[in-house]
Each structure stands twice: as C-alpha cells, then as structure tokens.
Scaffold this motif. Structure first.
Motif, mmCIF file in Angstrom:
data_model
loop_
_atom_site.group_PDB
_atom_site.id
_atom_site.type_symbol
_atom_site.label_atom_id
_atom_site.label_comp_id
_atom_site.label_asym_id
_atom_site.label_seq_id
_atom_site.Cartn_x
_atom_site.Cartn_y
_atom_site.Cartn_z
ATOM 1 N N GLU A 197 0.979 -1.191 -0.112
ATOM 2 C CA GLU A 197 0.059 0.020 0.084
ATOM 3 C C GLU A 197 0.863 1.013 0.018
ATOM 4 O O GLU A 197 1.775 1.218 0.748
ATOM 5 N N SER A 199 0.353 5.385 0.740
ATOM 6 C CA SER A 199 -0.724 6.145 1.319
ATOM 7 C C SER A 199 -0.138 7.324 1.942
ATOM 8 O O SER A 199 0.763 7.289 2.368
ATOM 9 N N ARG A 303 -4.448 6.935 -1.831
ATOM 10 C CA ARG A 303 -3.968 5.413 -1.471
ATOM 11 C C ARG A 303 -3.831 4.860 -2.568
ATOM 12 O O ARG A 303 -5.019 4.530 -3.463
#
Length: 495
Positions: A197, A199, A303
């Motif tokens: 991820e 973000s 994100r």
C-alpha cells in the motif's frame, strides 16, 4: 462464465460494476448494509436517505466526461433517465471565459468533453433504480457482510464467497466495493495476505453547502471571474446540480486550523463566499437560498493498493475496487469516474478471461494502466499544495530559484497559453476528463511550443490574458469574516 458474482456495497463503484456485469447478462447480487432510498424522488433522497457508508454523499459532485462517455456508449437509456431526472450537462464551450469564447471554433469532438452534473444522491438514486431493473441483478439492502469464505493455497487466498452476519454463506466471485470503510484488506490480513500500500494525506479538508435557485431565477451569467479557483489559502468551486439546486465547496488546507474550524458555521461559510466575486452572485439572497447545513469531510488520503505485486496475484476470485483500492483527493472529481471505469474493467476481465489467476493479474494490470497516471498526477499536486499552504503562513519564507521558475512557468506560460488558445485548452481538458493521460497534452511538441511561446512573451504583451483577481488576500479575507489571520502563524511559531 456461469459463476454468480457478489458485490459488497451499492455505492457508485458497486452500482457501476453491477451495471457493467448485469448489462452483459451476468448473474449479480449486490449486498448493501444501508437502507434503500426513501420514496419521493430526488429531493427526498437528498433530505432523508441514510448512507452511513458514504460520508461524502452530500458533498459537491461533477461527473467527468469519461463517466458520461461510458453511459452514452453502453447505457444510453440510463443517460436519458438521468437527464429526465433533472441532471444537467455542461459543455466545453460553456466553461470558456468571455475572452476565450471569442476565439473558440467548435470541433466535433467537443461534445466528448461534456460534464454531467447533479446532486450525488440524484445520480445514485437513478442509477440504483436502473440497475435494480436489470433481469440478472438482485439488490439486497440492510445486509451486513461478516467476512470472506475461502482459504490460502500456496500463498494465495482463494475466495469462494461471502459470510453474512446472520450465518448465511453465499458462493461466488466477490467484488469488494465497500468504499473507504471496506474490510476486505483486513480480512486478507487475517488470512496472512498483506497487500502493498502507498498512502499519504491529501493535506486538505472539504466544506460544502447546498442552495436552490428561487422560482424564476437563473444562474449568474459566466463572467471573467470563474466560479472555481484557488486563492492559495482556500480553494472554491460552484457546482450546478439538478432541479434548480447547486452547491458550493470550500477546500481548506489542513494547516489552516483556525479557518477550517470557523468555516463550519453557516454564517462564516456564506461570508467567505461573498468575498469571492465568482461565487457571490450565486448566493445573492434575491437569487437563491441555502437548503442545507455545512457538511465537512476530512481524512482525505491518496492511497493505492496492489493486488498483484510483481505480477503475482494475492487473491483469486476477489476484486477490490473503488475507494478501498484506489483513492485520490476529490479535488478533480475523479472518484466516481474511477468507479465507473473499474466496473467496466471488472466486467471485461471476467468476460475475457477464464483462468482465475489470469483474471487477477490482468485486472491489476488494467487498473494500473487506466488509473495510475491520474493517481500519480493528483498525488504530486497534493504534495505541492501542502508545501504552498505551509509557506503561505510563514512570513519569513522566500522561494528559491527553482520554486520561482516553476511558478513563472505555470502562471506566465501554461496558464496564459490555455486561456488564450481554446484549441490548446481542449487538449488539456481531455486529460482532465480522463479521456487520455493527464500529462499527454504537454508532451506533444506543438503544444509545448505554444506554452514556451506564451512564457517567453513579455508580460506587457500578454497582460490582458492574466486572470482577474479571484478575491482578497488571506489576511484581508479572514479579517473581513471575523477570523484572526495571525492565529495559525502564531500556533506554528511563525509569528
């Protein structure tokens, strides 16, 4: 493909996916935890529809040309229903300033740059009603999903369906369109599968208030000062909607703590709007009246989650989409277009691929190709805006050579070229509307020459193409509405 498809969430991503799949004849069940919309049409939906899972339901929306093109090309009957429900269409020409309009020469492709506008609740209501009528789609409201059914095999989660909180287990391919509150990645974590991820904060908060034109009144005529702009310490935009309604959104940098607390008060919100000539005419009491409180929206992040890092899928028969997979700052209104595009990608992938592993890999690659450039573009702009907002509060800040050069290139080159050349603006807007890579227009040699030519032109020869003043400076505007302009510089140790 004869496997049933289960969709978590009946927001924009879920409904557009159900539309894409159902219109191709796939058996689809949409599971929504919130209640269905109330009876009474668009106004009742705006006033009373409870959507806990959609925190931005009553914020300003404009639906980009990419979304509209999907409707016109694949679902023309739905497009007509939206217009019949009061949704508006704003053409490329209607957005030109009077000076630019005088130079405008229509081209056939200009219709592709049309924006669809309405209250979010109106578009979602009509879309939901249309999807529910598709013969292969079942829409269930008030259903809570407790988890995914399946197991990990050779390091890959193989999804078999969904577990509901009442104990029912549904078999099928799963599309997670649960939005920002999606639990799909938590469920994968519990199974030992961690999706990479990226973000970071968008650095801004949104505040929206809704209004309605009084009977017999029309919107203000388009003037030299636009209904959307950036004053540095606050961004603003007027969003025409359906059935005589419109909304105004003020976007305030997170670092402007005093301003963002004050703007939640309706009287302060309106007082700020009256300070901006491009907005003031809209909220003239003789023209319109407020019909809502001020809605705030925070926790805005960019994100990106990758379901197939390095080309190796993390899960089979599970397709996260929408805000649970990719989120950007809503500033450019791309969230709903991302949802519509993702829905089409799911349908194309499931229709075109039979092998679950090939499906997962192909879908992740298509998402990266279709949405990645806009994610990267928006994230870069957010980072720059965060720096500018902090520097604006620091009276001792002095920009370096690089910062001055970039500002000059933007203000004295790009902005001037776009204002005085509608043909160039047309190409820029194709990227804005997700009809091509948002950076493609400036990479074309002929366009780069136009921008460099504008940048090299002495300021005196292009003075008429600079924008008029959008509003007062920060100190004057804040003081005019009763806010101490030195409060945040003091808090940050700048004053």
């Amino acid at each position: 493909m004869d496997q049933p498809i289960l969709i978590i969430g009946a927001g924009m991503a879920g409904l557009f996916t159900a539309l894409a799949l159902g219109s191709r004849g796939h058996a689809v069940t949409v599971l929504e935890r919130d209640p269905p919309p109330p009876d009474g049409g668009a106004d009742a939906a705006f006033a009373d529809w409870s959507r806990r899972g959609v925190g931005h339901l009553r914020h300003s929306h404009a639906f980009l040309a990419r979304l509209r093109s999907i409707l016109i090309e694949r679902h023309p009957a739905l497009h007509q229903r939206l217009l019949a429900a009061g949704c508006q269409e704003l053409s490329f020409a209607s957005g030109l300033s009077p000076r630019s309009a005088a130079r405008y020469k229509p081209e056939p492709g200009d219709a592709d740059l049309t924006v669809l506008t309405s209250r979010r609740t109106t578009l979602e209501l009509v879309l939901r009603q249309y999807v529910a009528e598709l013969p292969t789609v079942t829409l269930r409201s008030g259903v809570n999903v407790a988890g995914v059914a399946g197991a990990v095999t050779d390091g890959v989660f193989v999804c078999e369906g969904l577990k509901l909180d009442d104990g029912e287990v549904l078999q099928g391919i799963v599309v997670d369109a649960g939005g920002r509150s999606s639990q799909a990645f938590d469920w994968l974590d519990e199974a030992g599968i961690k999706a990479p991820e990226e973000s970071e904060d968008a650095g801004i908060l949104y505040y929206t208030r809704h209004y309605r034109l009084r009977p017999g009144m029309e919107p203000p005529e388009r003037g030299a000062i636009p209904g959307a702009g950036d004053l540095g310490f606050i961004k603003y935009g007027v969003f025409p909607a359906d059935n005589g309604c419109f909304s105004i959104t003020l976007a305030v940098p997170e670092i402007e703590e005093t301003l963002r607390l004050a703007v939640m008060r309706p009287e302060t919100f309106d007082a700020l709007c009256t300070q901006m000539p491009g907005v003031a005419g809209w909220i003239d009491p003789a023209r319109s009246e407020a019909v809502s409180k001020v809605f705030g929206m925070g926790d805005l992040k960019s994100r990106w989650r990758d379901m197939a890092p390095g080309g190796r899928p993390l899960a089979l028969n599970l397709f996260p989409i929408g805000d649970g997979l990719v989120r950007t700052n809503p500033l450019y209104g791309r969230g709903c277009s991302f949802a519509a595009v993702s829905g089409e990608l799911v349908a194309e992938t499931l229709t075109g691929q039979a092998d679950p592993s090939a499906r997962a890999t192909a879908f992740a690659a298509r998402v990266r190709s279709e949405l990645g450039p806009y994610f990267e573009d928006m994230r870069s702009q957010d980072r720059a805006a965060i720096r500018r907002a902090r520097n604006a509060l620091n009276p001792s800040y002095r920009p370096g050579f690089k910062a001055r050069a970039m500002k000059s290139f933007t203000d004295d080159g790009i902005a001037i070229a776009l204002r005085r050349d509608p043909a160039l603006l047309r190409e820029f807007m194709r990227g804005f509307h997700m009809l091509e890579d948002s950076r493609a227009w400036l990479k074309r040699p002929a366009n780069a020459v136009k921008v460099l030519g504008a940048w090299a032109t002495p300021r005196g020869l292009k003075k008429d193409w600079y924008p008029p003043r959008l509003g007062p400076g920060r100190a004057d505007m804040l003081a005019a509405v009763g806010i101490d302009p030195a409060a945040d510089p003091r808090r940050l140790g700048f004053a």
